[in-house]
Scaffold this motif. Sequence first.
Motif, PDB file in Angstrom:
ATOM      1  N   SER A 105       0.848  -1.190   0.000  1.00  0.00           N
ATOM      2  CA  SER A 105       0.000   0.000   0.000  1.00  0.00           C
ATOM      3  C   SER A 105       0.883   1.239   0.000  1.00  0.00           C
ATOM      4  O   SER A 105       1.982   1.231   0.582  1.00  0.00           O
ATOM      5  CB  SER A 105      -0.917   0.012   1.227  1.00  0.00           C
ATOM      6  N   THR A 106       0.419   2.303  -0.656  1.00  0.00           N
ATOM      7  CA  THR A 106       1.180   3.551  -0.727  1.00  0.00           C
ATOM      8  C   THR A 106       0.263   4.723  -0.415  1.00  0.00           C
ATOM      9  O   THR A 106      -0.935   4.699  -0.715  1.00  0.00           O
ATOM     10  CB  THR A 106       1.796   3.754  -2.124  1.00  0.00           C
ATOM     11  N   PHE A 107       0.885   5.754   0.221  1.00  0.00           N
ATOM     12  CA  PHE A 107       0.174   7.000   0.481  1.00  0.00           C
ATOM     13  C   PHE A 107       1.202   8.097   0.734  1.00  0.00           C
ATOM     14  O   PHE A 107       2.053   7.972   1.634  1.00  0.00           O
ATOM     15  CB  PHE A 107      -0.760   6.861   1.698  1.00  0.00           C
ATOM     16  N   ASN A 108       1.161   9.122  -0.083  1.00  0.00           N
ATOM     17  CA  ASN A 108       2.085  10.251   0.036  1.00  0.00           C
ATOM     18  C   ASN A 108       3.549   9.811   0.076  1.00  0.00           C
ATOM     19  O   ASN A 108       4.346  10.286   0.894  1.00  0.00           O
ATOM     20  CB  ASN A 108       1.764  11.071   1.297  1.00  0.00           C
ATOM     21  N   SER A 165      -8.644   9.708   3.393  1.00  0.00           N
ATOM     22  CA  SER A 165      -7.408   9.678   2.607  1.00  0.00           C
ATOM     23  C   SER A 165      -7.523   8.669   1.467  1.00  0.00           C
ATOM     24  O   SER A 165      -8.233   7.663   1.578  1.00  0.00           O
ATOM     25  CB  SER A 165      -6.221   9.307   3.504  1.00  0.00           C
ATOM     26  N   GLN A 166      -6.787   8.947   0.384  1.00  0.00           N
ATOM     27  CA  GLN A 166      -6.764   8.053  -0.774  1.00  0.00           C
ATOM     28  C   GLN A 166      -5.482   7.234  -0.738  1.00  0.00           C
ATOM     29  O   GLN A 166      -4.389   7.771  -0.902  1.00  0.00           O
ATOM     30  CB  GLN A 166      -6.818   8.861  -2.076  1.00  0.00           C
ATOM     31  N   ILE A 167      -5.600   5.928  -0.457  1.00  0.00           N
ATOM     32  CA  ILE A 167      -4.429   5.056  -0.462  1.00  0.00           C
ATOM     33  C   ILE A 167      -4.485   4.166  -1.709  1.00  0.00           C
ATOM     34  O   ILE A 167      -5.568   3.928  -2.257  1.00  0.00           O
ATOM     35  CB  ILE A 167      -4.352   4.183   0.806  1.00  0.00           C
ATOM     36  N   SER A 168      -3.337   3.716  -2.130  1.00  0.00           N
ATOM     37  CA  SER A 168      -3.267   2.856  -3.323  1.00  0.00           C
ATOM     38  C   SER A 168      -2.805   1.474  -2.927  1.00  0.00           C
ATOM     39  O   SER A 168      -1.889   1.320  -2.102  1.00  0.00           O
ATOM     40  CB  SER A 168      -2.309   3.452  -4.357  1.00  0.00           C
ATOM     41  N   ILE A 185      -2.570  -1.317  -9.944  1.00  0.00           N
ATOM     42  CA  ILE A 185      -2.607  -0.342  -8.858  1.00  0.00           C
ATOM     43  C   ILE A 185      -3.986   0.304  -8.846  1.00  0.00           C
ATOM     44  O   ILE A 185      -4.435   0.876  -9.845  1.00  0.00           O
ATOM     45  CB  ILE A 185      -1.512   0.733  -9.026  1.00  0.00           C
ATOM     46  N   SER A 187      -6.674   2.765  -6.437  1.00  0.00           N
ATOM     47  CA  SER A 187      -6.813   3.699  -5.316  1.00  0.00           C
ATOM     48  C   SER A 187      -8.130   3.462  -4.584  1.00  0.00           C
ATOM     49  O   SER A 187      -9.164   3.188  -5.218  1.00  0.00           O
ATOM     50  CB  SER A 187      -6.748   5.147  -5.812  1.00  0.00           C
ATOM     51  N   TYR A 188      -8.077   3.586  -3.255  1.00  0.00           N
ATOM     52  CA  TYR A 188      -9.260   3.421  -2.410  1.00  0.00           C
ATOM     53  C   TYR A 188      -9.307   4.546  -1.388  1.00  0.00           C
ATOM     54  O   TYR A 188      -8.268   5.087  -0.981  1.00  0.00           O
ATOM     55  CB  TYR A 188      -9.238   2.067  -1.690  1.00  0.00           C
ATOM     56  N   THR A 189     -10.506   4.850  -0.941  1.00  0.00           N
ATOM     57  CA  THR A 189     -10.703   5.858   0.096  1.00  0.00           C
ATOM     58  C   THR A 189     -10.835   5.167   1.452  1.00  0.00           C
ATOM     59  O   THR A 189     -11.570   4.181   1.587  1.00  0.00           O
ATOM     60  CB  THR A 189     -11.979   6.681  -0.176  1.00  0.00           C
TER      61      THR A 189
END
Length: 416
Positions: A105-108, A165-168, A185, A187-189
């Motif tokens: 998972s990725t975020f920022n 937040s939007q994570i991938s 990939i 994206s989910y909220t």
Amino acid sequence: MFLSRYERMIAKRYLLPGKGEAFIFLVAGISLAAVMLGVAALVIVMSVMNGFRAELFDKIVGLNGHAVIQGYGGEIRDWRQIVAQARATPGVTSATPLVEQPMMSTFNGRVEAVLMRGMRVADLRSNKTIGDKVLSGSLASLTPGSGHVAIGSRLAEALGARVGSQISLLNPQGQTTPFGTVPRIVSYTVGAVFEIGVYDFDNSYVLMPIEDAQTLLLAGDTVGMIELQTTDADRVQTIVAPLVARIGNRALLSDWRTMNSQLFEALEVERVAMFTVLSIIILVAVFNILSSLIMLVRAKTRDIAILRTMGATRGGLLRIFMTVGTVIGVLGMIAGLALGFVFLHFRQNVVDFVQLMTGQNLWDPQIRFLTELPSKPNPIEIAVIAAMALVFSFLATLYPAFKAANTDPVQVLRYE
């Protein structure tokens, strides 16, 4: 042990020595304190270990079930039929199909390894292990096609994400192209953040509707496993035995003992070892009672001889000194139980205070699995601890009491 009036008077006099006998009183006080600390240590350690095992069991089984049916190759195609067969099996209370896959998972710019789990919306909302532990957001936002997921609190901290937040999520098993497999990939909220209390779960779990999980994995209408709950976790093998014959070679069924055998066996061995070691502390404490009574008998030899000449029987002297030692043991046992229960009630405050004073993290969730120090007193174990302290204390009185009862008044008073 019934005492006559004069025996009670003398026993009370020996329990509360007069002026000039402070040393004997000090030794008796140390004996009482030693028994108290030994009993308290046993009660605290056994209650914490019972609580640790119970918390781990409740939370691990709450997410992974009493038993799991796993498909060969990670797929169960006829899962609806197996779910129906499982629910028709006597003793099985629920059968929950799951889609589960390790991912990234990725975020920022932050990347964390996660375990994606897809569940049917009804199963997700009815799961008390998750539903009662939502810190922010709501599981109601998780509907098929909504693009909302629920993540653990530790994972949210690691990613710096919160509700909204939007994570991938990165699925390495993506689409095949002429240039190779391209990772998928999506994206989910973040719709909810939960904290189960088990570090590994809170640090890795991403929950979503099963339909979204199947789409993410390009798995079609298949699931990876079916989680089973039964009426009795200790009888799970007997309960699911008929189901094993029904599913045949289509899938593999494992119960919670098999899946977590090393962990729970290690906890049981440690529990027995700690009980044995701490029981020795009570035994050592009882030796203090023995030594204090021996000192008391030597200091009161002349008084014992006079009592014998006045008509005191050997049985009476036996009862007096056995009462003195046993009372010390009883008071120490009661004080130990009280101290143990007080410590257990304020256990987390004590841990926090010690951490504040020492600057050390004594309860690291990454090592301890659980986020807080658990406790679950077992009345039977506590009764055994109390009985053990009483028996040891009583046995410690026998030698000094017989020594006092066998005192020869003629030899003691010959030169008086």
